[in-house]
Design a protein around this motif. Structure first.
Motif, PDB file in Angstrom:
ATOM      1  N   UNK A  20      -6.924 -58.904 -83.862  1.00 53.65           N
ATOM      2  CA  UNK A  20      -6.698 -59.702 -82.643  1.00 53.65           C
ATOM      3  C   UNK A  20      -5.273 -59.541 -82.129  1.00 53.65           C
ATOM      4  N   UNK A  21      -5.142 -59.502 -80.815  1.00 50.48           N
ATOM      5  CA  UNK A  21      -3.818 -59.325 -80.205  1.00 50.48           C
ATOM      6  C   UNK A  21      -3.035 -60.635 -80.155  1.00 50.48           C
ATOM      7  N   UNK A  22      -3.761 -61.765 -80.124  1.00 53.87           N
ATOM      8  CA  UNK A  22      -3.108 -63.070 -80.067  1.00 53.87           C
ATOM      9  C   UNK A  22      -3.657 -63.978 -81.160  1.00 53.87           C
ATOM     10  N   UNK A  23      -2.896 -65.014 -81.491  1.00 56.44           N
ATOM     11  CA  UNK A  23      -3.344 -65.970 -82.494  1.00 56.44           C
ATOM     12  C   UNK A  23      -2.766 -67.344 -82.177  1.00 56.44           C
ATOM     13  N   UNK A  24      -3.271 -68.364 -82.882  1.00 52.72           N
ATOM     14  CA  UNK A  24      -2.783 -69.733 -82.691  1.00 52.72           C
ATOM     15  C   UNK A  24      -1.864 -70.085 -83.857  1.00 52.72           C
ATOM     16  N   UNK A  25      -0.570 -70.214 -83.569  1.00 57.74           N
ATOM     17  CA  UNK A  25       0.438 -70.544 -84.582  1.00 57.74           C
ATOM     18  C   UNK A  25       0.594 -72.061 -84.662  1.00 57.74           C
ATOM     19  N   UNK A  26       0.600 -72.599 -85.888  1.00 54.89           N
ATOM     20  CA  UNK A  26       0.837 -74.026 -86.093  1.00 54.89           C
ATOM     21  C   UNK A  26       2.318 -74.230 -86.417  1.00 54.89           C
ATOM     22  N   UNK A  27       3.012 -74.901 -85.511  1.00 53.59           N
ATOM     23  CA  UNK A  27       4.457 -75.084 -85.675  1.00 53.59           C
ATOM     24  C   UNK A  27       4.846 -76.493 -85.253  1.00 53.59           C
ATOM     25  N   UNK A  28       5.452 -77.214 -86.201  1.00 59.65           N
ATOM     26  CA  UNK A  28       5.892 -78.593 -85.940  1.00 59.65           C
ATOM     27  C   UNK A  28       4.742 -79.456 -85.438  1.00 59.65           C
ATOM     28  N   UNK A  76     -12.016 -63.857 -85.259  1.00 55.85           N
ATOM     29  CA  UNK A  76     -11.555 -62.891 -86.251  1.00 55.85           C
ATOM     30  C   UNK A  76     -10.348 -63.463 -86.977  1.00 55.85           C
ATOM     31  N   UNK A  77     -10.256 -63.160 -88.273  1.00 60.57           N
ATOM     32  CA  UNK A  77      -9.068 -63.535 -89.034  1.00 60.57           C
ATOM     33  C   UNK A  77      -7.913 -62.685 -88.531  1.00 60.57           C
ATOM     34  N   UNK A  78      -6.794 -63.326 -88.212  1.00 56.87           N
ATOM     35  CA  UNK A  78      -5.692 -62.637 -87.515  1.00 56.87           C
ATOM     36  C   UNK A  78      -4.980 -61.621 -88.397  1.00 56.87           C
ATOM     37  N   UNK A  79      -4.530 -62.059 -89.562  1.00 50.98           N
ATOM     38  CA  UNK A  79      -3.781 -61.175 -90.472  1.00 50.98           C
ATOM     39  C   UNK A  79      -4.154 -61.497 -91.909  1.00 50.98           C
TER      40      UNK A  79
END
Length: 731
Positions: free
Chosen positions: A219-227, A251-254
């Motif tokens: 996947x080219x983009x993903x959802x990052x959990x930050x703060x 899809x699993x990102x990494x």
């Protein structure tokens, strides 16, 4: 100092070009090893010590090729394909007109008609055929010869002789001969060879497509959990330790490990495991695999070139370099044949000029041209392509898509066939194998509980149960207090009673002990590679269900026939030993390897290649490196796009039985190619001495250019006719 240097090369037209560049680069004292791949149009250099890039580029340019550091390999391949297509179409149009003017008198004056033929042939000979002449000049510079040399010398001889006849017909007539022209020969030869080059280019583009598709898996983009917030970012900006949210169906990102949540992940495209794998906190996940219905948070552990998918991509690319291209027999013969023909033609010119009758110059020139024309490579150029063209057509009608001549040349020599399990020997579909009620309960009782509980779950067994329930018209009912017990099973309440579907561990957690025949049956099913589950309601054990991957009906027959042909069959899978052993026994394969991941699978293929020609048959992303690494990669037509693009042969509609047909077709095709080469050369072997004039002192017989062209035409017809016999191929 870099471990390796990769350079995209332009100007290569055949495997001989790649070999020449490789040979020159390996002469450099600072180069440990250089490998040049013709299909990928790329050189890989492993330096011993620091080396200037400009020195390497200079060597490549000195021998007539170039390095394009800016061009994208896929764009360059498509551009080359488009140019060849355009050149062929224009060349074919002009050649068709030349053929018409050569066969019929269109103008009242023959010399005027020859002038028209000359004008029409010039663009074909010197513009569309320029690539052959340019390569010939380079070959002369390095004292080598290949098919390009044959094409250039043969067509040039026909063209320049015809030009001479056009301008000076009276000189030919003074020798008592008819002033014949051969513009149609030179134009037609160039057109046919351009057509062959176009098909070659089209096939090579698939190699780039396969690798590009692998890159697009992640996947080219993903959802990052930050703060505590969700931020959508580019995958390329991720760092080790970041937390990423993977929603159901994504899809699993990494590569990483599950930090929160649980789910089932489909890893079949990477590991070959047929069943989706449960993932809970602490379990590893692989980038590019597909998440099930659960939502998980993943902590990134590997990024960039260290990920499993990146390693798979690298294996596919490296396999393209380690796969030794089969040198076409025609090119090998041309390397010896062309210099000999040129020497003979020069010898004929000298002998007739010194010892021949008057007019000496005219007779010498005619003998010189006669030798070159009868040695024209039309039949030699058609010997392999026509057989391959007919053979691939025959294969396509039988559901076998053959993507390269090399695959046909090698398949008949196969000593080993390595099979992937899931989706190749099996159908890759989870089925309900056994429904075993106990304690007087019915199948409807057992399936009613199992179906309604699994209906609430994302577990892959639910689809198999749904199909069975629909067959038996089992109605859906309400389930209360549903709960998934991680790694053990599921539970809920149906009509006020506690119901369970799970493994032995869940059964024992509920305060019960599995005993007697049902325990023995459970263990037998587990050891046989199936997935057994228990179903109970309250204190009553309703029975046992087993799930498995269905074996293809044709698998055993295919394995038996291959073994009968003296080919050793081997199964390679990422599954457990029990599952692998069960399938191998069902299909009749004695030798199997289990728990084999993609990188190890490619290494297994390499090990077998050292012992003999190896065919790899697979269908998944995890098979792409091994398909590319094998001598002949065979993909199932219902497999993933990447497996299909990486393979040399595709069995359309997933018919495994077509593999046996492929081997038989290969044997027949190679025999026809050898016959074609015989017919391509027999006229030369017989005709060249006559063209030289060996019969003239005794019988006054000499071979004029017209009869040389006729012999060339008969040779070509023989080759085409022989190739068409492949249409009668029977398995």
């Amino acid at each position: 100092m870099p471990e390796k240097i990769e350079l995209p090369i332009t100007g290569m037209s055949c495997a001989a070009c790649a070999a020449r560049i490789e040979r020159e680069l390996n002469k450099l004292k600072d180069v440990g090893e250089a490998r040049v791949n013709f299909p990928l149009k790329k050189a890989v250099i492993f330096p011993k010590r620091e080396i200037e890039l400009k020195e390497i580029i200079s060597i490549i340019r000195d021998i007539g090729y170039d390095v394009d550091l800016e061009a994208d390999v896929t764009i360059r391949a498509k551009k080359e394909e488009a140019e060849l297509k355009k050149d062929f179409i224009w060349s074919a149009c002009l050649s068709a007109v030349v053929m018409v003017f050569s066969m019929w008198m269109v103008l009242p004056n023959m010399q005027h008609q020859n002038f028209i033929l000359l004008i029409l042939t010039i663009p074909v000979q010197f513009f569309f055929g320029l690539r052959f002449h340019r390569s010939t000049i380079l070959n002369l510079k390095h004292f080598t010869a290949d098919m390009n040399t044959l094409i250039s010398v043969g067509t040039s001889a026909a063209f320049f002789y015809s030009t001479f006849v056009t301008f000076f017909p009276h000189i030919i007539m003074s020798a008592g001969m008819e002033p014949m022209t051969y513009f149609d020969s030179s134009a037609t030869i160039i057109t046919l060879i351009l057509l062959g080059r176009f098909f070659e280019s089209k096939a090579k583009t698939r190699t780039y497509t396969a690798i590009k598709m692998l890159y697009e898996l992640s996947p080219k983009e993903c959802v990052l959990l930050k703060d505590g917030k969700e931020v959508r970012i580019s995958t390329d900006t991720l760092e080790v330790g970041n937390l990423v949210l993977i929603r159901p169906g994504e899809k699993v990102t990494v590569d990483g490990e599950v930090a929160e949540g649980s789910t089932y992940v489909n890893e079949s495209m990477i590991t070959g495991e047929s069943l989706p794998v449960h993932k809970g906190v602490g379990d590893e996940v692989i980038g590019g695999t597909i998440n099930g219905k659960g939502s998980i948070t993943v902590r990134v552990t590997r990024i960039g070139k260290d990920t499993v998918l990146a390693k798979v991509i690298r294996l596919v690319e490296e396999a393209q370099f380690t796969k030794a291209p089969v040198q076409r027999l025609a090119d090998k013969l041309a390397g010896v044949f062309v210099p000999i023909v040129i020497l003979i033609s020069i010898g004929a010119l000298a002998v007739w000029w010194v010892f021949g009758p008057e007019p000496k110059l005219t007779n010498a020139l005619l003998s010189f041209v006669s030798v070159l024309i009868i040695a024209c490579p039309c039949a030699l150029g058609l010997a392999t392509p026509t057989a391959i063209m007919v053979s691939t057509g025959v294969g396509a009608k039988r559901g076998i898509l053959i993507k390269s001549a090399e695959a046909l040349e090698l398949t008949n020599k196969a000593r080993y066939v390595l099979f992937d399990k899931t989706g190749t020997l099996t159908e890759g579909v989870i089925v309900l194998a056994d429904v075993i009620p106990t304690g007087g309960f019915s199948e409807a009782d057992l399936l009613g509980v199992a179906y309604n509980l699994e209906r609430q779950s994302e577990h892959p067994f639910s689809e198999a149960l749904r199909k069975k329930a629909e067959e038996l018209s089992i109605p859906p009912v309400k389930v209360d207090n549903f709960q998934a017990v991680v790694g053990k099973g599921i539970k809920g309440e149906i009509q006020g009673k506690a119901c369970f579907v799970g493994n032995v561990a869940l059964y024992e957690d509920s305060g019960k002990a599995l005993e007697g025949s049902i325990k023995q049956l459970y263990q037998e099913k587990e050891l046989s590679g199936m997935s057994p589950v228990l179903v109970w309601r309250g204190s009553d054990l309703l029975g046992l269900l087993t799930f498995s991957d269905r074996v293809r009906e044709e698998s055993r027959d295919v394995v038996t026939e291959l073994n009968g042909m003296g080919i050793e069959t081997v199964m390679i899978t990422g599954d457990s030993q029990a599952a692998a052993g069960t399938i191998s026994e069902k299909v009749g394969i004695r030798n199997f390897l289990y728990r084999v991941l993609p990188d190890k699978k490619a290494q297994v293929v390499e090990d077998f290649k050292k012992k003999g020609v190896t065919i790899m048959v697979g269908d998944g992303i995890n098979d792409a490196p091994s398909l590319a690494a094998s001598d002949i990669g065979v993909a199932m037509g219902k497999g993933t796009d990447i497996a299909i693009e990486s393979a040399d042969v595709v069995l359309m509609k997933g018919h495994l039985s077509r593999l046996v047909s492929l081997i038989k077709l290969s044997k027949k095709t190679l025999w026809v190619i050898k016959e074609n080469l015989f017919w391509a050369f027999i006229y030369n072997i017989l005709g060249i001495p006559i063209a030289f004039g060996v019969l003239y002192p005794f019988f006054g017989i000499r071979l004029e250019p017209m009869f040389g062209a006729l012999a060339m035409m008969v040779s070509s017809i023989s080759v085409v006719g022989n190739s068409l016999r492949l249409k009668m191929f029977k398995e």
